[in-house]
Motif scaffolding. Sequence first.
Motif, PDB file in Angstrom:
ATOM      1  N   SER A  75       0.772  -1.199   0.109  1.00 25.67           N
ATOM      2  CA  SER A  75       0.278   0.458  -0.063  1.00 25.67           C
ATOM      3  C   SER A  75       0.746   1.506  -0.121  1.00 25.67           C
ATOM      4  N   TYR A  76       2.004   1.174  -0.198  1.00 25.11           N
ATOM      5  CA  TYR A  76       3.316   2.533  -0.132  1.00 25.11           C
ATOM      6  C   TYR A  76       4.083   2.200  -1.325  1.00 25.11           C
ATOM      7  N   PRO A  77       3.861   2.604  -1.946  1.00 28.21           N
ATOM      8  CA  PRO A  77       4.540   2.003  -3.148  1.00 28.21           C
ATOM      9  C   PRO A  77       6.041   3.162  -3.236  1.00 28.21           C
ATOM     10  N   VAL A  78       6.616   4.135  -2.138  1.00 27.58           N
ATOM     11  CA  VAL A  78       7.701   5.077  -2.379  1.00 27.58           C
ATOM     12  C   VAL A  78       8.279   4.790  -0.988  1.00 27.58           C
ATOM     13  N   LYS A  79       9.964   4.298  -1.324  1.00 29.61           N
ATOM     14  CA  LYS A  79      10.495   4.380   0.457  1.00 29.61           C
ATOM     15  C   LYS A  79      10.428   5.646   1.153  1.00 29.61           C
ATOM     16  N   VAL A  80      10.972   5.171   2.316  1.00 33.61           N
ATOM     17  CA  VAL A  80      10.795   6.776   3.126  1.00 33.61           C
ATOM     18  C   VAL A  80      11.774   7.198   3.048  1.00 33.61           C
ATOM     19  N   THR A  81      12.901   6.901   2.748  1.00 32.58           N
ATOM     20  CA  THR A  81      14.171   7.810   2.669  1.00 32.58           C
ATOM     21  C   THR A  81      13.816   8.541   1.484  1.00 32.58           C
ATOM     22  N   ASP A  82      12.922   7.703   0.204  1.00 32.41           N
ATOM     23  CA  ASP A  82      12.699   8.793  -0.636  1.00 32.41           C
ATOM     24  C   ASP A  82      11.759  10.339  -0.663  1.00 32.41           C
ATOM     25  N   LEU A  83      10.944   9.865   0.325  1.00 38.76           N
ATOM     26  CA  LEU A  83      10.097  10.950   0.463  1.00 38.76           C
ATOM     27  C   LEU A  83      10.239  11.565   1.724  1.00 38.76           C
ATOM     28  N   LEU A  84      11.893  11.560   1.956  1.00 43.29           N
ATOM     29  CA  LEU A  84      12.727  12.894   2.998  1.00 43.29           C
ATOM     30  C   LEU A  84      13.370  13.099   2.441  1.00 43.29           C
ATOM     31  N   ILE A  85      13.857  12.711   1.008  1.00 43.99           N
ATOM     32  CA  ILE A  85      15.127  13.538   0.305  1.00 43.99           C
ATOM     33  C   ILE A  85      14.093  14.082  -0.917  1.00 43.99           C
ATOM     34  N   LYS A 111      14.265  18.744  -0.737  1.00 48.98           N
ATOM     35  CA  LYS A 111      14.019  19.200  -2.071  1.00 48.98           C
ATOM     36  C   LYS A 111      13.467  20.918  -1.966  1.00 48.98           C
ATOM     37  N   LYS A 112      12.404  20.036  -1.621  1.00 48.21           N
ATOM     38  CA  LYS A 112      10.919  21.106  -1.558  1.00 48.21           C
ATOM     39  C   LYS A 112      10.909  22.167  -0.654  1.00 48.21           C
ATOM     40  N   VAL A 113      11.980  21.959   1.059  1.00 44.31           N
ATOM     41  CA  VAL A 113      12.315  22.727   1.915  1.00 44.31           C
ATOM     42  C   VAL A 113      13.429  23.930   1.349  1.00 44.31           C
ATOM     43  N   LEU A 114      13.996  23.295   1.122  1.00 43.35           N
ATOM     44  CA  LEU A 114      15.421  24.282   0.332  1.00 43.35           C
ATOM     45  C   LEU A 114      14.966  24.509  -0.766  1.00 43.35           C
ATOM     46  N   ALA A 115      13.697  24.551  -1.497  1.00 40.87           N
ATOM     47  CA  ALA A 115      13.290  25.535  -2.827  1.00 40.87           C
ATOM     48  C   ALA A 115      12.059  26.294  -1.897  1.00 40.87           C
ATOM     49  N   GLY A 116      11.820  26.515  -0.985  1.00 38.58           N
ATOM     50  CA  GLY A 116      10.925  27.306  -0.662  1.00 38.58           C
ATOM     51  C   GLY A 116       9.394  26.673  -0.473  1.00 38.58           C
ATOM     52  N   GLU A 117       9.198  25.810  -1.054  1.00 37.81           N
ATOM     53  CA  GLU A 117       7.878  25.020  -1.385  1.00 37.81           C
ATOM     54  C   GLU A 117       7.516  23.990  -0.161  1.00 37.81           C
ATOM     55  N   ASP A 118       6.117  23.705   0.154  1.00 38.97           N
ATOM     56  CA  ASP A 118       5.065  22.881   1.172  1.00 38.97           C
ATOM     57  C   ASP A 118       5.870  22.005   0.868  1.00 38.97           C
ATOM     58  N   CYS A 119       5.469  20.948   1.583  1.00 36.93           N
ATOM     59  CA  CYS A 119       6.226  19.904   2.245  1.00 36.93           C
ATOM     60  C   CYS A 119       5.065  18.733   2.722  1.00 36.93           C
ATOM     61  N   SER A 120       3.844  19.361   3.565  1.00 35.32           N
ATOM     62  CA  SER A 120       3.419  18.558   4.044  1.00 35.32           C
ATOM     63  C   SER A 120       2.945  17.130   3.172  1.00 35.32           C
ATOM     64  N   GLN A 121       3.201  17.177   2.232  1.00 28.45           N
ATOM     65  CA  GLN A 121       2.124  15.714   1.614  1.00 28.45           C
ATOM     66  C   GLN A 121       3.204  15.162   2.008  1.00 28.45           C
ATOM     67  N   GLU A 122       4.794  15.122   1.747  1.00 28.07           N
ATOM     68  CA  GLU A 122       5.625  13.788   2.051  1.00 28.07           C
ATOM     69  C   GLU A 122       5.739  13.923   3.714  1.00 28.07           C
ATOM     70  N   ILE A 123       5.511  14.838   4.568  1.00 27.34           N
ATOM     71  CA  ILE A 123       5.678  14.673   5.301  1.00 27.34           C
ATOM     72  C   ILE A 123       4.138  13.759   6.370  1.00 27.34           C
TER      73      ILE A 123
END
Length: 454
Positions: A45-55, A59-71
């Motif tokens: 049910s989880y096609p993305v690895k946790v490490t990839d979500l953290l990466i 990237k989004k935080v450093l670009a000034g974007e919202d990362c709430s979905q990944e968190i």
Amino acid sequence: MQYLVCKFGGSSVATSEKIQQIVKILEQNPLRRCVVLSAPGKAPSYPVKVTDLLITATKKVLAGEDCSQEIRQITDRFTSIYRPLNLPEEIIQKILSDIDRRLSSDKSHPGKFRDLVVASGEDINSQLFAEYLNLLGMKASYISPLQAGLIVTPVFGDAQPIPDVSLKLASLKRLIPDQILVFPGFFGYTADGDVATFSRGGSDLTGSILAEALDVSEYENWTDVDGIFSAHPQMVDSPAQIQALTYREMRELSYIGFNVLHEEAVRPVMRKKIPIRLRNTNNIKNEGTLVVTERLPSQRDIIGIASGSGYCSFTLYKFLMNREKGFGRRLLSIFEDMDLSYEHCPSGVDNISVILDQDQLKPEAVNNIIRTITEELKPDDIRTEFGISLISVVGEGLIHKIGVLAQAAKALSSAGVNIKMINQGSSEMSIIFGIDTSDERKAVSALYKEFFSN
């Protein structure tokens, strides 16, 4: 020390059921006292690895974007694993709150910030698992790499352990008789106290470092496969499982295609000749593959057939090249100056080839290489070729066995495979053939049939 270090990869910690399986493995052998965990990998049910979500979040935080979905996906993932195991909600949420602390930390050094956030997958998983073991009545402690003394170089994203790291970690020996030590993989701390991660898959290296420091009897590396096979299952149907091979043979196999263990993870255990056992979390009955300093001479001379694609060659022709002092050095320095590493460099009297991994080439690189070689070495001709695969026949027995090259060449010829290049190192532990990538599967199948059909 009679204890074992056990490292569990991302697929082995991906669900509640997998965590329960780890507990069974620990209960099966009370000498399994040091556990190294990766961050959760993919699950149904989880096609993305946790490490990839953290990466992605970093990237989004450093670009000034919202990362709430990944968190949200990350916190949901850990909750989905440990809530069904009846770990108290307040413990889960308290440990998960560390992600917000990391995301709000200083971002002036992107590399430091990235490693701090990305390492949280292993760190959080290890803390939660230690709490779960204690809930079950199995005395366990989460061990912080900082407090334990896992000091690494300040190369963020590709850190290395400092030379005397095993001496610093040796103090853990006094803790291991009384409890299970749960240690997060993939990262350490610099001398300045900053988190620095190893390269991807670095939890293997963490386990190896701890095995050396604790001087254990065996380092178990648990994944989702039974061990190492004599050929890649995608190339050969039902290849034979290798029961035992040497560190040197594993290195030769992993060089081309066999991604069984982080390439830097062998060195620490080699120093103390600690065996590595590669095992399947989902198949405890299978004893896996044992990697040792020396294996029995009665076992196979040829241990495996490895292959890899995506290589290219630059071949130079120059009359009386062999009389031109420093020609090879000057040729290789051209590639070095362009920050390119080479794989092989076979040569003849008036010709020499340089084999490269073509993935490292930028669009303009080929023209720049040819132009520089022409200007500096003035060859009579230069030819380039792309789409090359390398096939390696590996085994300690090659040193003493006569006729392996002829046997392999005949098998390839019978299969209609044209050999473009042959290379054998001075160790005589492997023979490498360069062929067209279109023939890779056919070549591996022919060699496997030749050496393993009986």
